[in-house]
Write a protein that holds these residues in place. Sequence first.
Motif, PDB file in Angstrom:
ATOM      1  N   CYS A 412       0.839  -1.210   0.000  1.00 45.16           N
ATOM      2  CA  CYS A 412       0.000   0.000   0.000  1.00 45.16           C
ATOM      3  C   CYS A 412       0.867   1.251   0.000  1.00 45.16           C
ATOM      4  O   CYS A 412       0.552   2.247  -0.676  1.00 45.16           O
ATOM      5  CB  CYS A 412      -0.928  -0.005   1.208  1.00 45.16           C
ATOM      6  N   ARG A 413       1.974   1.206   0.752  1.00 40.13           N
ATOM      7  CA  ARG A 413       2.888   2.356   0.767  1.00 40.13           C
ATOM      8  C   ARG A 413       3.456   2.597  -0.620  1.00 40.13           C
ATOM      9  O   ARG A 413       3.499   3.732  -1.095  1.00 40.13           O
ATOM     10  CB  ARG A 413       4.013   2.100   1.772  1.00 40.13           C
ATOM     11  N   ARG A 414       3.857   1.536  -1.285  1.00 37.93           N
ATOM     12  CA  ARG A 414       4.380   1.669  -2.645  1.00 37.93           C
ATOM     13  C   ARG A 414       3.300   2.139  -3.616  1.00 37.93           C
ATOM     14  O   ARG A 414       3.572   2.927  -4.530  1.00 37.93           O
ATOM     15  CB  ARG A 414       4.949   0.334  -3.100  1.00 37.93           C
ATOM     16  N   LEU A 425       0.516  -4.357  -8.055  1.00 36.67           N
ATOM     17  CA  LEU A 425       1.631  -4.754  -7.200  1.00 36.67           C
ATOM     18  C   LEU A 425       1.432  -6.158  -6.639  1.00 36.67           C
ATOM     19  O   LEU A 425       2.402  -6.902  -6.441  1.00 36.67           O
ATOM     20  CB  LEU A 425       1.798  -3.749  -6.058  1.00 36.67           C
ATOM     21  N   LEU A 426       0.180  -6.512  -6.362  1.00 37.45           N
ATOM     22  CA  LEU A 426      -0.103  -7.863  -5.877  1.00 37.45           C
ATOM     23  C   LEU A 426       0.235  -8.911  -6.935  1.00 37.45           C
ATOM     24  O   LEU A 426       0.799  -9.972  -6.620  1.00 37.45           O
ATOM     25  CB  LEU A 426      -1.575  -7.976  -5.467  1.00 37.45           C
ATOM     26  N   TYR A 427      -0.121  -8.615  -8.199  1.00 36.58           N
ATOM     27  CA  TYR A 427       0.194  -9.540  -9.282  1.00 36.58           C
ATOM     28  C   TYR A 427       1.687  -9.814  -9.350  1.00 36.58           C
ATOM     29  O   TYR A 427       2.121 -10.945  -9.619  1.00 36.58           O
ATOM     30  CB  TYR A 427      -0.227  -8.949 -10.633  1.00 36.58           C
ATOM     31  N   ALA A 428       2.489  -8.778  -9.091  1.00 34.29           N
ATOM     32  CA  ALA A 428       3.933  -8.864  -9.318  1.00 34.29           C
ATOM     33  C   ALA A 428       4.718  -9.344  -8.109  1.00 34.29           C
ATOM     34  O   ALA A 428       5.929  -9.623  -8.234  1.00 34.29           O
ATOM     35  CB  ALA A 428       4.464  -7.487  -9.747  1.00 34.29           C
ATOM     36  N   ASP A 430       6.326 -11.683  -5.353  1.00 29.38           N
ATOM     37  CA  ASP A 430       6.687 -13.097  -5.251  1.00 29.38           C
ATOM     38  C   ASP A 430       5.967 -13.787  -4.098  1.00 29.38           C
ATOM     39  O   ASP A 430       5.487 -14.928  -4.238  1.00 29.38           O
ATOM     40  CB  ASP A 430       8.200 -13.232  -5.060  1.00 29.38           C
ATOM     41  N   LYS A 431       5.910 -13.138  -2.936  1.00 28.39           N
ATOM     42  CA  LYS A 431       5.270 -13.747  -1.777  1.00 28.39           C
ATOM     43  C   LYS A 431       3.780 -13.974  -2.019  1.00 28.39           C
ATOM     44  O   LYS A 431       3.217 -14.977  -1.571  1.00 28.39           O
ATOM     45  CB  LYS A 431       5.470 -12.867  -0.541  1.00 28.39           C
ATOM     46  N   VAL A 432       3.154 -13.034  -2.727  1.00 28.36           N
ATOM     47  CA  VAL A 432       1.730 -13.194  -3.046  1.00 28.36           C
ATOM     48  C   VAL A 432       1.555 -14.390  -3.971  1.00 28.36           C
ATOM     49  O   VAL A 432       0.624 -15.197  -3.802  1.00 28.36           O
ATOM     50  CB  VAL A 432       1.170 -11.905  -3.689  1.00 28.36           C
ATOM     51  N   ARG A 433       2.465 -14.546  -4.948  1.00 30.47           N
ATOM     52  CA  ARG A 433       2.369 -15.693  -5.855  1.00 30.47           C
ATOM     53  C   ARG A 433       2.574 -17.003  -5.090  1.00 30.47           C
ATOM     54  O   ARG A 433       1.905 -18.011  -5.356  1.00 30.47           O
ATOM     55  CB  ARG A 433       3.406 -15.563  -6.965  1.00 30.47           C
ATOM     56  N   GLU A 434       3.469 -16.944  -4.110  1.00 32.05           N
ATOM     57  CA  GLU A 434       3.719 -18.140  -3.305  1.00 32.05           C
ATOM     58  C   GLU A 434       2.514 -18.547  -2.463  1.00 32.05           C
ATOM     59  O   GLU A 434       2.382 -19.706  -2.068  1.00 32.05           O
ATOM     60  CB  GLU A 434       4.921 -17.913  -2.384  1.00 32.05           C
ATOM     61  N   SER A 435       1.636 -17.557  -2.204  1.00 27.50           N
ATOM     62  CA  SER A 435       0.440 -17.873  -1.394  1.00 27.50           C
ATOM     63  C   SER A 435      -0.505 -18.806  -2.119  1.00 27.50           C
ATOM     64  O   SER A 435      -1.353 -19.444  -1.499  1.00 27.50           O
ATOM     65  CB  SER A 435      -0.294 -16.584  -1.024  1.00 27.50           C
ATOM     66  N   GLY A 436      -0.383 -18.842  -3.441  1.00 30.46           N
ATOM     67  CA  GLY A 436      -1.244 -19.718  -4.220  1.00 30.46           C
ATOM     68  C   GLY A 436      -2.560 -19.095  -4.641  1.00 30.46           C
ATOM     69  O   GLY A 436      -3.382 -19.743  -5.299  1.00 30.46           O
ATOM     70  N   SER A 438      -5.073 -17.194  -6.865  1.00 27.68           N
ATOM     71  CA  SER A 438      -5.145 -16.980  -8.312  1.00 27.68           C
ATOM     72  C   SER A 438      -5.395 -15.511  -8.626  1.00 27.68           C
ATOM     73  O   SER A 438      -5.745 -14.719  -7.741  1.00 27.68           O
ATOM     74  CB  SER A 438      -6.274 -17.821  -8.909  1.00 27.68           C
ATOM     75  N   LYS A 439      -5.222 -15.190  -9.901  1.00 28.06           N
ATOM     76  CA  LYS A 439      -5.492 -13.828 -10.355  1.00 28.06           C
ATOM     77  C   LYS A 439      -6.940 -13.453 -10.069  1.00 28.06           C
ATOM     78  O   LYS A 439      -7.237 -12.346  -9.631  1.00 28.06           O
ATOM     79  CB  LYS A 439      -5.191 -13.709 -11.848  1.00 28.06           C
ATOM     80  N   GLU A 440      -7.849 -14.388 -10.328  1.00 28.34           N
ATOM     81  CA  GLU A 440      -9.268 -14.116 -10.094  1.00 28.34           C
ATOM     82  C   GLU A 440      -9.558 -13.903  -8.609  1.00 28.34           C
ATOM     83  O   GLU A 440     -10.371 -13.039  -8.236  1.00 28.34           O
ATOM     84  CB  GLU A 440     -10.116 -15.277 -10.627  1.00 28.34           C
ATOM     85  N   GLU A 441      -8.887 -14.663  -7.762  1.00 29.71           N
ATOM     86  CA  GLU A 441      -9.085 -14.489  -6.322  1.00 29.71           C
ATOM     87  C   GLU A 441      -8.555 -13.143  -5.847  1.00 29.71           C
ATOM     88  O   GLU A 441      -9.181 -12.475  -5.013  1.00 29.71           O
ATOM     89  CB  GLU A 441      -8.390 -15.620  -5.569  1.00 29.71           C
ATOM     90  N   LEU A 442      -7.410 -12.715  -6.391  1.00 29.79           N
ATOM     91  CA  LEU A 442      -6.875 -11.401  -6.034  1.00 29.79           C
ATOM     92  C   LEU A 442      -7.807 -10.299  -6.502  1.00 29.79           C
ATOM     93  O   LEU A 442      -8.027  -9.313  -5.785  1.00 29.79           O
ATOM     94  CB  LEU A 442      -5.484 -11.220  -6.640  1.00 29.79           C
ATOM     95  N   GLU A 443      -8.354 -10.445  -7.684  1.00 34.90           N
ATOM     96  CA  GLU A 443      -9.294  -9.436  -8.201  1.00 34.90           C
ATOM     97  C   GLU A 443     -10.541  -9.372  -7.328  1.00 34.90           C
ATOM     98  O   GLU A 443     -11.094  -8.296  -7.078  1.00 34.90           O
ATOM     99  CB  GLU A 443      -9.659  -9.763  -9.643  1.00 34.90           C
TER     100      GLU A 443
END
Length: 467
Positions: A412-414, A425-428, A430-436, A438-443
């Motif tokens: 959020c600061r960034r 930023l969430l898409y990009a 690494d830790k978020v990707r490691e959480s498993g 999906s793009k649809e879930e993040l959206e």
Amino acid sequence: MPDIMPELIVSTPRTLLTRHEEQQKPSSSSSSMSLIRTNIFSTPAISSIWSDTQRTAYYLLFEASLASVQADIGIIPRQAADAILDFCHVTNIDFEELRIQTEKIGYPVLGVVKQIVQKVNCLEPGLGEWAHWGATTQDVTDTATILQLRDTLNLVSDALNTITSDLHRLCQTHKTTLMVARSNLQQAVPMTFGFKMARLLATFERHKQRLAEIKPRLLVLEFGGAAGTLATIKDGRGLECQAALAQKLGLAVPEIAWHTERDRIAEVGGFFALLTGTCSKFAMDVKLMMQTEVGEVSEPFYPHPRFFFNNAPEAATVRQLSTALYDAMVEDHERSTGPWEIEWIVLPQICTLTHAALLKTSELIAGLEVHSDVMKNNLEITRGGVVSEAVMMGLAPKLGRQFAHDLVYELCRRSVQEDVPLLTLLYADDKVRESGLSKEELEGLCDPSNYTGLSVEMVDRVLAGTE
């Protein structure tokens, strides 16, 4: 003898006002209200209740009712009661003489009683002496005040019914209308406008409950004589007379005299402070939501905002004046040396300001323009920051709550510094990707409409409780 007709005693059409009342009419209650401002800080209906005419009419209603019931139970002669009853119409009062007597004595009841006695004695010497039998001036004053408060509460009740009805409509219409909740004037999380209005509706419903609870304690006769013991009514008929008088006036019988026990009056003053405080809180929210940079709601169109400007001073004044009623409770012994008169000064102002605030609130609610498109756009201002809690809670089961909190805080600061949407930023990350996730879930986590909690359910619960 025919029963008393309160509408004949109490009615105050313009054609029946004395010359003195016509001259004094612009300053309707106890304050020196200007003709120009009188309907800003008062209303014609409430001003009439607290006018010299209505107050005096209720003095006369007390005296006529007292004479009537005392004749019925054989305390005074029927002929005297008939003569007293015939005089007790407000148009028979010489208000200029009453003003002079009040300034000499310090209170108006004795001046009214003197006029009754004098005029009735003119018909037949001695009949007028039966007026005011066994009563004291505070009995008359307090009972008249209670009758004025009864009329005031009827107006308040009508206003509350209108307000809650219109709020009910707003809640239904905007149950799912998305907007941002604010904490410390900053965007917090999504909610619905219906949720905001349902909180206000629930508050006004509580005020209706308070009003219903207060009435039985407030609407009580005062009739006890000099020290409240009814010693002047002989042969044990004092309580019988008291009960008959209460019934005649439509008031409850007091359990005991309350000349210097002023909790009834202080309680209703506190209620008015609560009521106007709610009006002022709502006006504050509307004021902030109407700011040019926010633009989520609008008043009915006028060149300048007006409702909340008036509500704020009214509510603040009522709060200040209501504290004086608590000072008025500190009265000495069985009849006080002065604090009682505080009520004479502040009660008319409290009541007139309260009714004015309620009517302005009612008009504002009825005409409120809701800009749902602007509300939706405002949710986008933070570029996703408004749903940061939703994102954190979505990541927490995978990454741990504290780690997810710190990660989302940094993203959020960034987002603010780089002017980049949080979702990008969430898409990009690494830790978020490691959480498993999906793009649809993040959206889904970043969609404000998915994070209004139980806003709709709570609106329904409030609405169900008001039906």
